[in-house]
Design a protein around this motif. Structure first.
Motif, PDB file in Angstrom:
ATOM      1  N   GLY A  32       0.793  -1.235   0.000  1.00 49.32           N
ATOM      2  CA  GLY A  32       0.000   0.000   0.000  1.00 49.32           C
ATOM      3  C   GLY A  32       0.820   1.276   0.000  1.00 49.32           C
ATOM      4  N   THR A  33       2.150   1.175  -0.052  1.00 53.39           N
ATOM      5  CA  THR A  33       2.966   2.400   0.057  1.00 53.39           C
ATOM      6  C   THR A  33       2.863   3.288  -1.184  1.00 53.39           C
ATOM      7  N   ASP A  34       2.522   2.711  -2.304  1.00 58.76           N
ATOM      8  CA  ASP A  34       2.201   3.531  -3.488  1.00 58.76           C
ATOM      9  C   ASP A  34       0.689   3.739  -3.582  1.00 58.76           C
ATOM     10  N   VAL A  35      -0.090   2.660  -3.380  1.00 61.43           N
ATOM     11  CA  VAL A  35      -1.551   2.760  -3.571  1.00 61.43           C
ATOM     12  C   VAL A  35      -2.153   3.836  -2.663  1.00 61.43           C
ATOM     13  N   SER A 106       6.691  -2.606   4.811  1.00 60.97           N
ATOM     14  CA  SER A 106       5.366  -2.699   4.167  1.00 60.97           C
ATOM     15  C   SER A 106       5.489  -2.953   2.671  1.00 60.97           C
ATOM     16  N   GLY A 107       6.338  -2.191   2.021  1.00 63.40           N
ATOM     17  CA  GLY A 107       6.423  -2.227   0.551  1.00 63.40           C
ATOM     18  C   GLY A 107       6.987  -3.551   0.077  1.00 63.40           C
ATOM     19  N   THR A 108       6.519  -3.995  -1.073  1.00 62.65           N
ATOM     20  CA  THR A 108       6.912  -5.302  -1.608  1.00 62.65           C
ATOM     21  C   THR A 108       7.611  -5.143  -2.962  1.00 62.65           C
ATOM     22  N   ILE A 109       8.324  -6.188  -3.337  1.00 58.80           N
ATOM     23  CA  ILE A 109       9.005  -6.158  -4.641  1.00 58.80           C
ATOM     24  C   ILE A 109       7.969  -6.151  -5.766  1.00 58.80           C
ATOM     25  N   GLY A 110       6.875  -6.900  -5.589  1.00 61.81           N
ATOM     26  CA  GLY A 110       5.825  -6.916  -6.622  1.00 61.81           C
ATOM     27  C   GLY A 110       5.194  -5.542  -6.784  1.00 61.81           C
ATOM     28  N   GLY A 111       4.939  -4.875  -5.659  1.00 61.67           N
ATOM     29  CA  GLY A 111       4.358  -3.527  -5.726  1.00 61.67           C
ATOM     30  C   GLY A 111       5.282  -2.561  -6.429  1.00 61.67           C
ATOM     31  N   ASN A 112       6.575  -2.653  -6.130  1.00 60.83           N
ATOM     32  CA  ASN A 112       7.558  -1.759  -6.737  1.00 60.83           C
ATOM     33  C   ASN A 112       7.591  -1.932  -8.255  1.00 60.83           C
ATOM     34  N   LEU A 113       7.548  -3.191  -8.717  1.00 61.86           N
ATOM     35  CA  LEU A 113       7.646  -3.450 -10.164  1.00 61.86           C
ATOM     36  C   LEU A 113       6.307  -3.192 -10.858  1.00 61.86           C
ATOM     37  N   CYS A 114       5.197  -3.578 -10.224  1.00 58.07           N
ATOM     38  CA  CYS A 114       3.874  -3.378 -10.859  1.00 58.07           C
ATOM     39  C   CYS A 114       3.496  -1.905 -10.908  1.00 58.07           C
ATOM     40  N   ASN A 115       4.030  -1.099  -9.979  1.00 58.45           N
ATOM     41  CA  ASN A 115       3.753   0.341 -10.011  1.00 58.45           C
ATOM     42  C   ASN A 115       4.434   0.999 -11.211  1.00 58.45           C
ATOM     43  N   GLY A 161      -7.839  -8.133 -13.955  1.00 60.94           N
ATOM     44  CA  GLY A 161      -7.940  -9.527 -13.494  1.00 60.94           C
ATOM     45  C   GLY A 161      -6.611 -10.217 -13.301  1.00 60.94           C
ATOM     46  N   ASP A 162      -5.496  -9.540 -13.729  1.00 59.55           N
ATOM     47  CA  ASP A 162      -4.169 -10.157 -13.617  1.00 59.55           C
ATOM     48  C   ASP A 162      -3.551  -9.930 -12.242  1.00 59.55           C
ATOM     49  N   LEU A 163      -2.811 -10.931 -11.801  1.00 61.92           N
ATOM     50  CA  LEU A 163      -2.063 -10.840 -10.551  1.00 61.92           C
ATOM     51  C   LEU A 163      -0.656 -11.375 -10.814  1.00 61.92           C
ATOM     52  N   TRP A 181      23.836   0.616  -8.367  1.00 60.33           N
ATOM     53  CA  TRP A 181      24.260   1.897  -7.801  1.00 60.33           C
ATOM     54  C   TRP A 181      23.078   2.863  -7.890  1.00 60.33           C
ATOM     55  N   LYS A 182      22.613   3.307  -6.709  1.00 59.75           N
ATOM     56  CA  LYS A 182      21.514   4.293  -6.663  1.00 59.75           C
ATOM     57  C   LYS A 182      22.138   5.662  -6.459  1.00 59.75           C
ATOM     58  N   HIS A 183      21.980   6.522  -7.434  1.00 67.09           N
ATOM     59  CA  HIS A 183      22.569   7.861  -7.321  1.00 67.09           C
ATOM     60  C   HIS A 183      21.496   8.835  -6.823  1.00 67.09           C
ATOM     61  N   ASP A 190      15.010   8.837  -0.513  1.00 65.42           N
ATOM     62  CA  ASP A 190      14.930   9.623  -1.741  1.00 65.42           C
ATOM     63  C   ASP A 190      14.911   8.677  -2.931  1.00 65.42           C
ATOM     64  N   LEU A 191      14.127   9.040  -3.927  1.00 61.15           N
ATOM     65  CA  LEU A 191      14.121   8.247  -5.148  1.00 61.15           C
ATOM     66  C   LEU A 191      15.428   8.519  -5.898  1.00 61.15           C
ATOM     67  N   PRO A 192      15.869   7.593  -6.740  1.00 60.48           N
ATOM     68  CA  PRO A 192      17.142   7.826  -7.430  1.00 60.48           C
ATOM     69  C   PRO A 192      17.052   8.949  -8.480  1.00 60.48           C
TER      70      PRO A 192
HETATM   71  C1  LIG Z   1       8.134   7.505   1.998  1.00 62.85           C
HETATM   72  C2  LIG Z   1       8.305   6.639   0.783  1.00 62.85           C
HETATM   73  C3  LIG Z   1       9.589   6.406   0.290  1.00 62.85           C
HETATM   74  C4  LIG Z   1       9.761   5.603  -0.854  1.00 62.85           C
HETATM   75  N1  LIG Z   1      11.029   5.395  -1.317  1.00 62.85           N
HETATM   76  C5  LIG Z   1      11.216   4.631  -2.425  1.00 62.85           C
HETATM   77  C6  LIG Z   1      12.540   4.393  -2.929  1.00 62.85           C
HETATM   78  O1  LIG Z   1      13.549   4.848  -2.386  1.00 62.85           O
HETATM   79  N2  LIG Z   1      12.654   3.638  -4.058  1.00 62.85           N
HETATM   80  C7  LIG Z   1      11.577   3.096  -4.697  1.00 62.85           C
HETATM   81  O2  LIG Z   1      11.752   2.407  -5.709  1.00 62.85           O
HETATM   82  N3  LIG Z   1      10.308   3.304  -4.237  1.00 62.85           N
HETATM   83  C8  LIG Z   1      10.112   4.057  -3.120  1.00 62.85           C
HETATM   84  N4  LIG Z   1       8.831   4.272  -2.654  1.00 62.85           N
HETATM   85  C9  LIG Z   1       7.697   3.724  -3.384  1.00 62.85           C
HETATM   86  C10 LIG Z   1       7.120   2.405  -2.810  1.00 62.85           C
HETATM   87  O3  LIG Z   1       7.440   2.217  -1.448  1.00 62.85           O
HETATM   88  C11 LIG Z   1       7.606   1.178  -3.584  1.00 62.85           C
HETATM   89  O4  LIG Z   1       7.287   1.336  -4.942  1.00 62.85           O
HETATM   90  C12 LIG Z   1       7.033  -0.140  -3.030  1.00 62.85           C
HETATM   91  O5  LIG Z   1       7.843  -1.218  -3.424  1.00 62.85           O
HETATM   92  C13 LIG Z   1       5.606  -0.421  -3.478  1.00 62.85           C
HETATM   93  O6  LIG Z   1       5.237  -1.679  -2.951  1.00 62.85           O
HETATM   94  P1  LIG Z   1       3.833  -1.904  -2.256  1.00 62.85           P
HETATM   95  O7  LIG Z   1       3.781  -3.335  -1.881  1.00 62.85           O
HETATM   96  O8  LIG Z   1       3.620  -0.920  -1.156  1.00 62.85           O
HETATM   97  O9  LIG Z   1       2.875  -1.600  -3.469  1.00 62.85           O
HETATM   98  P2  LIG Z   1       1.348  -1.150  -3.465  1.00 62.85           P
HETATM   99  O10 LIG Z   1       1.273   0.305  -3.124  1.00 62.85           O
HETATM  100  O11 LIG Z   1       0.516  -2.075  -2.663  1.00 62.85           O
HETATM  101  O12 LIG Z   1       1.014  -1.383  -5.002  1.00 62.85           O
HETATM  102  C14 LIG Z   1       1.673  -0.650  -6.022  1.00 62.85           C
HETATM  103  C15 LIG Z   1       1.041  -0.989  -7.376  1.00 62.85           C
HETATM  104  O13 LIG Z   1       1.295  -2.334  -7.738  1.00 62.85           O
HETATM  105  C16 LIG Z   1       0.086  -3.066  -7.901  1.00 62.85           C
HETATM  106  N5  LIG Z   1       0.387  -4.399  -7.374  1.00 62.85           N
HETATM  107  C17 LIG Z   1       1.003  -4.695  -6.199  1.00 62.85           C
HETATM  108  N6  LIG Z   1       1.218  -6.011  -6.111  1.00 62.85           N
HETATM  109  C18 LIG Z   1       0.730  -6.574  -7.242  1.00 62.85           C
HETATM  110  C19 LIG Z   1       0.665  -7.910  -7.747  1.00 62.85           C
HETATM  111  N7  LIG Z   1       1.196  -8.941  -7.081  1.00 62.85           N
HETATM  112  N8  LIG Z   1       0.084  -8.132  -8.940  1.00 62.85           N
HETATM  113  C20 LIG Z   1      -0.436  -7.096  -9.645  1.00 62.85           C
HETATM  114  N9  LIG Z   1      -0.390  -5.809  -9.239  1.00 62.85           N
HETATM  115  C21 LIG Z   1       0.180  -5.555  -8.049  1.00 62.85           C
HETATM  116  C22 LIG Z   1      -0.972  -2.284  -7.138  1.00 62.85           C
HETATM  117  O14 LIG Z   1      -2.283  -2.507  -7.652  1.00 62.85           O
HETATM  118  C23 LIG Z   1      -0.489  -0.861  -7.400  1.00 62.85           C
HETATM  119  O15 LIG Z   1      -0.874  -0.449  -8.686  1.00 62.85           O
HETATM  120  C24 LIG Z   1       8.628   5.042  -1.509  1.00 62.85           C
HETATM  121  C25 LIG Z   1       7.341   5.276  -0.997  1.00 62.85           C
HETATM  122  C26 LIG Z   1       7.172   6.059   0.136  1.00 62.85           C
HETATM  123  C27 LIG Z   1       5.793   6.287   0.662  1.00 62.85           C
END
Ligand SMILES: Cc1cc2nc3c(=O)[nH]c(=O)nc-3n(C[C@H](O)[C@H](O)[C@H](O)COP(=O)(O)OP(=O)(O)OC[C@H]3O[C@@H](n4cnc5c(N)ncnc54)[C@H](O)[C@@H]3O)c2cc1C
Length: 288
Positions: A32-35, A106-115, A161-163, A181-183, A190-192
């Motif tokens: 939920g960190t992006d959602v 909280s944040g997941t690798i799937g969330g990071n890539l799917c975002n 419908g995809d997961l 390397w994250k610059h 901070d984002l890169p």
């Molecule tokens: C304060 C702060 C700092 C941050 N710093 C960074 C940083 O330094 N680097 C960075 O890369 N990001 C950063 N982020 C962004 C975020 O934390 C990451 O992108 C994180 O990995 C998202 O994972 P999540 O599980 O919270 O995703 P969510 O918010 O739950 O979901 C993100 C998206 O992916 C979709 N999704 C998630 N899982 C699946 C799945 N299994 N199948 C299909 N769709 C899916 C959701 O529907 C949504 O569209 C930061 C965010 C915050 C709030």
């Protein structure tokens, strides 16, 4: 006030049937960190949020054959995993510098890539590792190469419908070094400005490059492979001069934008600098 129903399936099958039932009215939520940021900014709307938190089958790291990572595995679990630290240091470099400990919990690798943000820290390492993305829907499962997964900023090949269920990462050959390397302007939260991942496999002399992979983040609308630079390095003795030339080629392949974090010319110059730097780290790590 906008509201949503929060659904908590406990199996992949239940999650897929909820996604099929609610279609475009549903959104997957992992950490939920992006959602939640997008929800508050009114960038997304959904009547149903389908949480992945209670599905253990999506939260795992397994190295029985190739590396398999469940899509809902938190960054912190990857950061603390000896399998990742020792065997896949490019992923470790990325997750240990992502957000804060709270965000990584909280944040997941799937969330990071799917975002699919161009700045997603895990994207360049997963690109250089030739990762396969496993996707399921009520209709069945399929795999795509991670290079084909990203379609634009915030856009992927995922359809209603995809997961994403897991990422499959081939085991690297011996004599391989990898790094990310994250610059950034500052070390924490901070984002890169630019992210550079590299994987170099060497002959037994640990000098001649057999295989080169270069993945760039924030260098184009999608995370990018610098193929001309990779081809230049393969078959060549890797030294500072060769890496400097590969850096120039990678910079020419990129199409960075000017944003609040950095200008186009600066990003392009830094690609040259960081390809050289990251390549030398790969070579050191291959020697261990
Ligand atoms: C304060 C702060 C700092 C941050 N710093 C960074 C940083 O330094 N680097 C960075 O890369 N990001 C950063 N982020 C962004 C975020 O934390 C990451 O992108 C994180 O990995 C998202 O994972 P999540 O599980 O919270 O995703 P969510 O918010 O739950 O979901 C993100 C998206 O992916 C979709 N999704 C998630 N899982 C699946 C799945 N299994 N199948 C299909 N769709 C899916 C959701 O529907 C949504 O569209 C930061 C965010 C915050 C709030």
């Amino acid at each position: 006030m906008r509201t949503f129903e929060y659904l908590k399936p406990t199996s992949v099958e239940d999650a897929l049937s909820l996604l099929a039932q609610y279609g475009d009215k549903a959104k997957v939520i992992a950490g939920g960190t992006d959602v939640m940021v997008q929800w508050k900014k009114k960038l997304i709307s959904a009547e149903y949020l389908i949480s992945l938190r209670n599905i253990p089958a999506l939260n795992f790291i397994d190295l029985s054959a190739d590396l398999r990572i469940g899509s809902a595995t938190p960054h912190r679990a990857l950061e603390l995993s000896p399998v990742i630290q020792q065997g896949f240091p490019a992923i470790h470099d990325a997750v240990r510098g992502l957000g804060s400990v709270q965000v990584r919990n909280s944040g997941t690798i799937g969330g990071n890539l799917c975002n699919a943000a161009p700045s997603a820290d895990t994207a360049p390492p997963m690109l250089v590792l030739d990762t396969e993305v496993k996707i399921s829907s009520a209709g069945g499962t399929r795999s795509v190469r991670i290079e084909e997964f990203f379609k634009g900023p915030g856009k992927t090949v995922l359809e209603t419908g995809d997961l994403v269920t897991e990422f499959v990462v081939p085991k690297p050959a011996s004599n391989t070094g990898m790094a990310y390397w994250k610059h950034t302007r500052r070390k924490a939260m901070d984002l890169p400005i630019l992210g550079v991942a590299m994987l170099l496999s060497f002959d037994d002399d640990l000098k001649t490059c057999q295989k080169a992979r270069i993945g760039l983040g924030v260098a184009a609308p999608v995370p990018l492979r610098a193929r001309k630079a990779e081809a230049f390095l393969e078959g060549r003795i890797v030294d500072e001069a060769a890496l400097a030339e590969a850096g120039k080629l990678a910079a020419a392949e990129a199409s960075p934008r000017t944003t609040i974090r950095g200008s186009e010319w600066y990003r392009r110059d830094m690609i040259g600098v960081l390809v050289k730097r990251t390549g030398l780290i790969c070579q050191q790590r291959a020697r261990r």
